[in-house]
Design a protein around this motif. Structure first.
Motif, PDB file in Angstrom:
ATOM      1  N   THR A 195       0.846  -1.194   0.000  1.00 14.61           N
ATOM      2  CA  THR A 195       0.000   0.000   0.000  1.00 14.61           C
ATOM      3  C   THR A 195       0.879   1.241   0.000  1.00 14.61           C
ATOM      4  OG1 THR A 195      -1.705  -1.179   1.246  1.00 14.61           O
ATOM      5  CG2 THR A 195      -1.838   1.232   1.235  1.00 14.61           C
ATOM      6  N   THR A 196       0.512   2.223  -0.807  1.00 16.41           N
ATOM      7  CA  THR A 196       1.237   3.488  -0.826  1.00 16.41           C
ATOM      8  C   THR A 196       0.580   4.449   0.156  1.00 16.41           C
ATOM      9  OG1 THR A 196       1.936   3.216  -3.122  1.00 16.41           O
ATOM     10  CG2 THR A 196       1.940   5.464  -2.236  1.00 16.41           C
ATOM     11  N   TYR A 197       1.406   4.979   1.041  1.00 19.11           N
ATOM     12  CA  TYR A 197       0.933   5.926   2.050  1.00 19.11           C
ATOM     13  C   TYR A 197       1.598   7.285   1.835  1.00 19.11           C
ATOM     14  CZ  TYR A 197      -0.977   1.946   4.630  1.00 19.11           C
ATOM     15  OH  TYR A 197      -1.687   0.836   5.007  1.00 19.11           O
ATOM     16  N   TYR A 198       0.899   8.313   2.277  1.00 18.87           N
ATOM     17  CA  TYR A 198       1.383   9.690   2.146  1.00 18.87           C
ATOM     18  C   TYR A 198       1.406  10.344   3.531  1.00 18.87           C
ATOM     19  CZ  TYR A 198       0.273   8.799  -2.743  1.00 18.87           C
ATOM     20  OH  TYR A 198       0.212   8.264  -4.006  1.00 18.87           O
ATOM     21  N   TRP A 199       2.417  11.199   3.762  1.00 20.47           N
ATOM     22  CA  TRP A 199       2.509  11.846   5.079  1.00 20.47           C
ATOM     23  C   TRP A 199       3.064  13.257   4.961  1.00 20.47           C
ATOM     24  CZ3 TRP A 199       7.426  12.508   7.756  1.00 20.47           C
ATOM     25  CH2 TRP A 199       8.527  11.997   7.079  1.00 20.47           C
ATOM     26  N   LYS A 200       2.699  14.034   5.955  1.00 16.31           N
ATOM     27  CA  LYS A 200       3.122  15.442   6.005  1.00 16.31           C
ATOM     28  C   LYS A 200       3.172  15.871   7.468  1.00 16.31           C
ATOM     29  CE  LYS A 200       0.033  18.651   5.137  1.00 16.31           C
ATOM     30  NZ  LYS A 200      -0.932  19.525   4.429  1.00 16.31           N
ATOM     31  N   ILE A 201       4.119  16.725   7.803  1.00 13.37           N
ATOM     32  CA  ILE A 201       4.248  17.259   9.163  1.00 13.37           C
ATOM     33  C   ILE A 201       4.043  18.772   9.112  1.00 13.37           C
ATOM     34  CG2 ILE A 201       5.738  17.503  11.186  1.00 13.37           C
ATOM     35  CD1 ILE A 201       4.963  14.605  10.546  1.00 13.37           C
ATOM     36  N   VAL A 202       3.232  19.278  10.026  1.00 16.21           N
ATOM     37  CA  VAL A 202       3.068  20.718  10.214  1.00 16.21           C
ATOM     38  C   VAL A 202       3.597  21.067  11.602  1.00 16.21           C
ATOM     39  CG1 VAL A 202       1.447  22.641  10.370  1.00 16.21           C
ATOM     40  CG2 VAL A 202       1.093  20.853   8.647  1.00 16.21           C
ATOM     41  N   SER A 203       4.651  21.889  11.624  1.00 11.69           N
ATOM     42  CA  SER A 203       5.244  22.321  12.892  1.00 11.69           C
ATOM     43  C   SER A 203       4.499  23.540  13.420  1.00 11.69           C
ATOM     44  CB  SER A 203       6.723  22.678  12.704  1.00 11.69           C
ATOM     45  OG  SER A 203       7.480  21.545  12.349  1.00 11.69           O
ATOM     46  N   LYS A 204       4.453  23.658  14.749  1.00  3.82           N
ATOM     47  CA  LYS A 204       3.828  24.815  15.392  1.00  3.82           C
ATOM     48  C   LYS A 204       4.704  25.284  16.550  1.00  3.82           C
ATOM     49  CE  LYS A 204      -0.874  22.955  14.737  1.00  3.82           C
ATOM     50  NZ  LYS A 204      -2.113  22.576  15.440  1.00  3.82           N
ATOM     51  N   THR A 205       4.725  26.591  16.762  1.00  7.55           N
ATOM     52  CA  THR A 205       5.304  27.124  17.985  1.00  7.55           C
ATOM     53  C   THR A 205       4.252  27.069  19.078  1.00  7.55           C
ATOM     54  OG1 THR A 205       4.591  29.397  17.582  1.00  7.55           O
ATOM     55  CG2 THR A 205       6.695  28.703  16.593  1.00  7.55           C
ATOM     56  N   MET A 206       4.628  27.515  20.281  1.00  7.29           N
ATOM     57  CA  MET A 206       3.655  27.570  21.359  1.00  7.29           C
ATOM     58  C   MET A 206       2.675  28.722  21.167  1.00  7.29           C
ATOM     59  SD  MET A 206       4.308  24.870  22.936  1.00  7.29           S
ATOM     60  CE  MET A 206       3.132  25.026  24.277  1.00  7.29           C
ATOM     61  N   ALA A 207       2.933  29.590  20.192  1.00  6.25           N
ATOM     62  CA  ALA A 207       1.953  30.604  19.803  1.00  6.25           C
ATOM     63  C   ALA A 207       1.045  30.076  18.690  1.00  6.25           C
ATOM     64  CB  ALA A 207       2.653  31.877  19.354  1.00  6.25           C
ATOM     65  N   TYR A 208       1.240  28.809  18.296  1.00  7.12           N
ATOM     66  CA  TYR A 208       0.461  28.128  17.249  1.00  7.12           C
ATOM     67  C   TYR A 208       0.643  28.799  15.885  1.00  7.12           C
ATOM     68  CZ  TYR A 208      -1.465  25.029  20.704  1.00  7.12           C
ATOM     69  OH  TYR A 208      -1.581  24.064  21.679  1.00  7.12           O
ATOM     70  N   VAL A 209       1.820  29.371  15.662  1.00 10.37           N
ATOM     71  CA  VAL A 209       2.218  29.791  14.324  1.00 10.37           C
ATOM     72  C   VAL A 209       2.822  28.561  13.651  1.00 10.37           C
ATOM     73  CG1 VAL A 209       3.620  31.388  12.977  1.00 10.37           C
ATOM     74  CG2 VAL A 209       2.648  32.118  15.166  1.00 10.37           C
ATOM     75  N   THR A 210       2.486  28.337  12.379  1.00  7.12           N
ATOM     76  CA  THR A 210       2.791  27.063  11.739  1.00  7.12           C
ATOM     77  C   THR A 210       3.817  27.193  10.622  1.00  7.12           C
ATOM     78  OG1 THR A 210       0.996  27.302  10.139  1.00  7.12           O
ATOM     79  CG2 THR A 210       0.469  26.226  12.232  1.00  7.12           C
ATOM     80  N   ALA A 211       4.436  26.056  10.314  1.00  4.58           N
ATOM     81  CA  ALA A 211       5.273  25.885   9.120  1.00  4.58           C
ATOM     82  C   ALA A 211       4.990  24.494   8.582  1.00  4.58           C
ATOM     83  CB  ALA A 211       6.749  26.055   9.448  1.00  4.58           C
ATOM     84  N   GLU A 212       4.579  24.417   7.333  1.00  4.06           N
ATOM     85  CA  GLU A 212       4.100  23.157   6.751  1.00  4.06           C
ATOM     86  C   GLU A 212       5.181  22.504   5.915  1.00  4.06           C
ATOM     87  OE1 GLU A 212       0.658  21.924   3.506  1.00  4.06           O
ATOM     88  OE2 GLU A 212       0.240  23.495   4.998  1.00  4.06           O
ATOM     89  N   GLY A 213       5.420  21.227   6.148  1.00  2.00           N
ATOM     90  CA  GLY A 213       6.349  20.459   5.341  1.00  2.00           C
ATOM     91  C   GLY A 213       5.692  19.938   4.084  1.00  2.00           C
ATOM     92  N   PRO A 214       6.474  19.361   3.182  1.00  2.00           N
ATOM     93  CA  PRO A 214       5.915  18.796   1.951  1.00  2.00           C
ATOM     94  C   PRO A 214       5.218  17.459   2.220  1.00  2.00           C
ATOM     95  CG  PRO A 214       8.256  18.338   2.075  1.00  2.00           C
ATOM     96  CD  PRO A 214       7.945  19.209   3.262  1.00  2.00           C
ATOM     97  N   VAL A 215       4.510  16.965   1.214  1.00  2.00           N
ATOM     98  CA  VAL A 215       3.905  15.629   1.293  1.00  2.00           C
ATOM     99  C   VAL A 215       4.908  14.632   0.719  1.00  2.00           C
ATOM    100  CG1 VAL A 215       2.055  14.128   0.493  1.00  2.00           C
ATOM    101  CG2 VAL A 215       1.554  16.495   1.146  1.00  2.00           C
ATOM    102  N   TRP A 216       5.252  13.627   1.512  1.00  2.00           N
ATOM    103  CA  TRP A 216       6.108  12.530   1.059  1.00  2.00           C
ATOM    104  C   TRP A 216       5.284  11.241   1.045  1.00  2.00           C
ATOM    105  CZ3 TRP A 216      11.835  12.372   3.117  1.00  2.00           C
ATOM    106  CH2 TRP A 216      12.530  13.477   2.603  1.00  2.00           C
ATOM    107  N   SER A 217       5.802  10.245   0.316  1.00  2.00           N
ATOM    108  CA  SER A 217       5.102   8.957   0.240  1.00  2.00           C
ATOM    109  C   SER A 217       6.087   7.812   0.439  1.00  2.00           C
ATOM    110  CB  SER A 217       4.395   8.797  -1.111  1.00  2.00           C
ATOM    111  OG  SER A 217       5.350   8.670  -2.156  1.00  2.00           O
ATOM    112  N   PHE A 218       5.537   6.663   0.791  1.00  2.00           N
ATOM    113  CA  PHE A 218       6.295   5.409   0.818  1.00  2.00           C
ATOM    114  C   PHE A 218       5.306   4.282   0.557  1.00  2.00           C
ATOM    115  CE2 PHE A 218       4.866   6.018   5.159  1.00  2.00           C
ATOM    116  CZ  PHE A 218       4.434   4.753   5.544  1.00  2.00           C
TER     117      PHE A 218
END
Length: 678
Positions: A427-450
């Motif tokens: 099965t092919t799966y996709y994943w992504k990480i969104v980082s947040k500070t404690m002020a909940y300001v975000t930075a979004e990573g790309p979508v990777w698969s395996f």
């Protein structure tokens, strides 16, 4: 005449008197009076510091020593490791022959004070003895935020005399750095410590200050250079919870200092919670450490930051005072900077910064033949604290786990990680990480698969039943393993297997068409049907699913469908009496509630209860046969018989019925039969 004045000896010039005042180096020269006091002193000078790199001080101290004034220095050579400019003054003082001792315990010496014994004068603050912390380069524009305290208040002066002697003569906290000849002796009487003074680590700055926050009823204003102690932050959040206004001016550079990454953590938490925050906007730094509590008119200032070392291990000095003039001075200083009312941009609004974009480590993008046991790993950077994990079989993966507080990555291989549940094979799966500070300001990573390896997974889907159901209901769905087979099926209600008749090999061309590209060998008969007797279930909502075991012995569960079981209604029928009756008349009928029971019977004549002789549990095979499809669990003894004494009824026409109460307390009434009493 001018030359004579210039050459007049110091004793002929006006002396700077002892004083009690605060000095603001944003626009005032707060260094000049220290140098003057050094020049005037004749009895003894005690000085303690973390950092001295302004040669004006060291030159003046050497000059006093050379003219015979005793000088004692407490210092900390660890300063030179972080600030090499410290070393020159340390060397100069030692080479001049001035007695010096240094702190040897774990926390640094963070005192910044002068004591002039003959003038009974003390100066202390949070300012280091460097060129830029006591005097502005450009007033209101290029300076260091500080509050400098000059005092001749006897309780404060005496407290420093006693505390300095304690440290000077300590054999466990201090060691000799240079020019110690003979035993270590005290220079002053032992005075009691002013209760307004606070000398960590002997006294807790944290406990005393946070207790004051807990008593505050109006507003807390704070200048604070460094904030890494969450217990201080927690106390501020508690004040916010009591609707106390909190205003904070803090240092912009320290907010994103890589060596102090927990500063951003705490500032972001407070900002997100509702603390009003501003940053220094001038060209220097905000190095001030002061707290003002309005309803108590309490001022707290000194050398301690909001850090754990500043209360637990470092040698500090702080003042907790209710002197009205001190509060008014600090309050005016804070409001001037908060509102930029001097006509200069001294502060600016705080805007929380985003974290770094997460850098993925494993599994690699596009990786094939991966294990079905998988842990995602990434570097969150210094400022990431909280992470959202997006994961699924869709190229636009859904949110899988929100707000995972995993903390920052403090070096390149300091990976954050999240372990996934067991995965399907092939099965092919996709994943992504969104980082947040404690002020909940975000930075979004790309979508990777395996893609996972191993044998093809089993896929199973439940389509029905759904919604409201009563009695025996049908359900079904589909299941297959490409290249394999399904060996057994089980119907589950709320996770527990229930008795159900499952028919397999049902024609499902829609499933075959949908998966033809993934599995060319897929059969068109992947469907299954089953019947479920809901009369055996409690009324209310249940989750129905199907669990299958494939030819490899692996168990796979379907999606769940929500059903709401409506209890079966009670059925009741009256066969007789009917027609003309005289004397004692017989009759009967049947009643049942599928999955339940009948608790009571009442015979009605013209809607009114009438006493009859009743017998229940009468054999009614005909009823059982008629309702077997609707209620497989129906008993064969649903019948009842009655004997009615018609002599107690008026002659003429009547309607008779049977009313029953079931196990749910529900009342049901049968059909009516017409009788004529003679």
């Amino acid at each position: 005449m001018l030359g004579l004045v210039a050459l007049a000896p110091a004793s002929a010039r006006a002396q700077l008197a002892p004083q009690e005042r605060l000095c603001d180096p944003s626009f005032q020269d707060c260094r000049a009076d220290i140098l003057t006091y050094i020049g005037q002193e004749r009895v003894g000078i005690d000085v303690a510091f973390w950092m001295m790199s302004d040669a004006r001080y060291s030159n003046a101290l050497v000059g006093a020593w050379q003219r015979g004034v005793p000088v004692r220095v407490l210092m900390d050579p660890r300063c030179a490791s972080a600030h090499p400019s410290c070393q020159a003054a340390n060397d100069q003082l030692r080479d001049a022959g001035i007695p010096m001792r240094y702190r040897i315990t774990s926390g640094i010496l963070h005192w910044k004070m002068f004591l002039f014994a003959g003038q009974q004068q003390v100066e202390f603050s949070g300012a280091n003895l460097v060129p830029f912390e006591f005097v502005p380069e450009i007033p209101y524009v290029n300076y260091t935020d500080e509050v400098i305290y000059y005092t001749n208040d006897p309780p404060v002066v005496n407290s420093f005399m006693t505390k300095f002697d304690d440290l000077w003569t300590s054999a466990t906290e201090f060691a000799n750095y240079g020019n110690i000849n003979g035993p270590l002796i005290r220079n002053y009487p032992r005075y009691s410590i002013d209760p307004d003074m606070n000398f960590p680590p002997d006294d807790s700055y944290r406990a005393r200050s946070t207790a004051a926050y807990a008593r505050e009823a109006l507003r807390i204003d704070v200048f604070m250079f460094r904030i890494t102690d969450y217990q201080q932050t927690s106390a501020v959040l508690a004040a916010l919870g009591r609707s106390i206004v909190v205003r904070l001016i803090t240092d912009e550079t320290e907010y994103r200092n890589p060596d102090r990454l927990w500063d951003a953590y705490n500032v972001d938490i407070m900002h997100h919670a509702g603390v009003q925050v501003r940053l220094d906007a001038h060209q220097g730094i905000d190095h001030e450490k002061a707290v003002m509590l309005l309803s108590q008119r309490l001022s707290i200032f000194g050398s301690s930051n909001w850090t754990s070392p500043s209360t637990d291990t470092q040698r500090e000095h702080n003042y907790f005072t209710t002197k009205p003039w001190v509060f008014d001075w600090l309050d005016a200083q804070f409001n001037r900077k908060w509102n930029n009312s001097a006509g200069y941009a001294e502060t600016k609004p705080f805007v929380p910064l985003p974290p770094d974009v997460p850098a993925y480590a494993a599994p690699a993008d596009g990786a094939a033949a991966q294990s079905t046991t998988m842990t995602l790993r990434w570097n969150g950077g210094l400022w990431g604290q909280i992470y959202d994990i997006y994961f699924g079989a869709s190229p636009n993966p859904p949110l899988f786990a929100a707000n995972q507080q995993l903390g920052p990555s403090q070096y390149s291989t300091d990976y954050r990680s999240y372990t996934l549940p067991p995965l399907q094979t092939q099965t092919t799966y996709y994943w992504k990480i969104v980082s947040k500070t404690m002020a909940y300001v975000t930075a979004e990573g790309p979508v990777w698969s395996f893609t996972t390896g191993g044998p093809a997974p089993t896929l199973v889907r439940l389509d029905a039943p759904t919604g409201s159901v009563t009695g025996v209901v049908g359900g079904g769905g589909w299941a297959f393993r490409c290249g394999g087979s399904i060996r057994s099926y089980a119907v589950l209600v709320d996770g527990a297997a229930v008795s159900a008749s499952v028919a397999t090999g049902v024609y499902r061309p829609d499933v075959a068409n949908a998966f033809a590209s993934q599995c060319p060998s897929i059969s068109s008969n992947t469907g299954f049907n089953f019947t479920l007797d809901t009369t055996r279930l409690a009324g209310g909502t249940h989750q129905v699913s199907v669990q299958v075991v494939d030819d490899l012995g692996r168990t796979t569960s379907s999606n769940a469908q929500s059903v709401t079981v409506v209890p079966a209604r009670t059925r009741v029928w009256l066969d007789g009496p009917v027609g003309t009756v005289t004397g004692t008349a017989g009759g009967g009928g049947w009643a049942f509630r599928c999955g339940g029971s009948i608790k009571s019977y009442t015979f009605l004549v013209d809607g009114a209860q009438v006493s009859v002789t009743l017998k229940t549990g009468v054999l009614r095979g005909d009823v059982a046969s008629a309702f077997a499809g609707e209620c497989p669990s129906i008993s064969k003894t649903t019948g009842y018989s009655i004997t009615l004494d018609t002599t107690k009824l008026k002659t003429g026409s009547h309607q008779v019925q049977m009313q029953v109460i079931d196990d749910l307390g529900q009342s049901s009434t049968s059909n009516a039969q017409n009788i004529t009493v003679r």
